[in-house]
Design a protein around this motif. Structure first.
Motif: not given
Length: 300
Positions: A164-174, A197-209
């Motif tokens: 996801p872009v637009g929120c914090g990066y997980s440290d599990k990302i390579v 984003y909002e909690k539970g918004c659904g991945l369809d509403n999340v912008l991925l790289s």
């Protein structure tokens, strides 16, 4: 033959796109269990994952550095605005596969399988295991979005673990340390757990790289069952389906579809060999399968 997306270009450090696949398979040497809802590497320590990164080729490290630096929120929005108009070309699915086949690995053209043969390896194993016809088709088309390379996109905007872009990066990302170069990392509002984003918004509403997953999903989504749509759109979203990250953004539909993404992952990474499928023999079956689901031409 030299084409855009090859390793002689500064922004294309990989010898070929399969080099990224090989690295991912080293990080995840075994497929996830479909019914586990999480990946198979939970017992591995952070040090063990970092060992994979330390041993990665310099070309892979540079690829991830460029990817993590360049995949900003603005970059993703701009690419979506450009490509999701779907006005580049009109092609049938088979024509798109043949177009992708022009993406040749110059480093070893005599031994590497063609892009079309790789697609058929995946789909033929799915077919052999008795899965539904739409599942077979998803296997055949899942990497067709890599035609982005042939439109001139750099490798880091075509392949790579999506996040996801637009929120914090997980440290599990390579290679999470490479996000230090990303301009979004300096924006405090974009580095919270939820970000825009909002909690539970659904991945369809999340912008991925941006990359081939999102592109092929939009090209084909109107014609496939939702299970196939998830396979296409999220098969590179390893932080979610292998690391159980970003669960706070998912909704009930995402959680219901996760087992299908995990099942597909078994074929995405773990069916490749040096034995070439018989393209001529298989073409009639796949053209019939394609015609069952898709119109004669699709907008790309």
């Amino acid at each position: 033959m030299t084409i855009s997306g090859k390793s002689n270009e500064r922004e294309n450090p990989l010898g070929d796109l399969e080099e990224w696949d090989d690295f991912i398979k080293e990080r995840y040497p075994e497929p996830a269990e479909k019914n586990s809802l999480v990946g198979t590497n939970l017992e591995k320590t952070e040090d063990q994952f970092r060992d994979y990164e330390a041993e990665a080729r310099d070309s892979v490290k540079e690829f991830y550095r460029l990817n993590h630096r360049g995949q900003t929120l603005d970059f993703v929005r701009n690419k979506r605005s450009d490509y999701l108009q779907l006005n580049r070309r009109e092609m049938s699915v088979w024509e798109a596969a043949e177009f992708l086949n022009t993406l040749v690995d110059d480093s070893d053209p005599d031994t590497d399988l063609s892009q079309l043969e790789h697609l058929l390896q995946t789909s033929e194993q799915i077919r052999k295991d008795g899965h539904p016809r739409w599942f077979i088709l998803a296997g055949f088309i899942h990497d067709l979005g890599k035609v982005l390379c042939l439109y001139g996109e750099p490798q880091w905007a075509v392949v790579g673990d999506t996040f996801p872009v637009g929120c914090g990066y997980s440290d599990k990302i390579v290679f999470p340390e490479y996000f230090q170069e990303n301009p979004d990392n300096k924006n405090v509002e974009l580095q919270t757990s939820l970000g825009i984003y909002e909690k539970g918004c659904g991945l369809d509403n999340v912008l991925l790289s941006w990359g081939h997953d999102e592109y092929i999903y939009h090209v084909t989504k109107d014609y496939l069952p939702i299970e196939a749509q998830y396979m296409l759109r999220y098969h590179s979203f390893y932080p979610w389906h292998r690391e159980n990250e970003y669960a706070h953004l998912t909704n009930s539909q995402d959680r219901e579809m996760l087992p299908w993404v995990l099942e597909f992952n078994r074929y995405d990474l773990y069916t490749k060999s040096h034995t070439a499928p018989d393209v001529v023999k298989l073409r009639a079956f796949y053209e019939e399968l394609i015609a069952e689901f898709f119109p004669a031409k699709l907008c790309w």
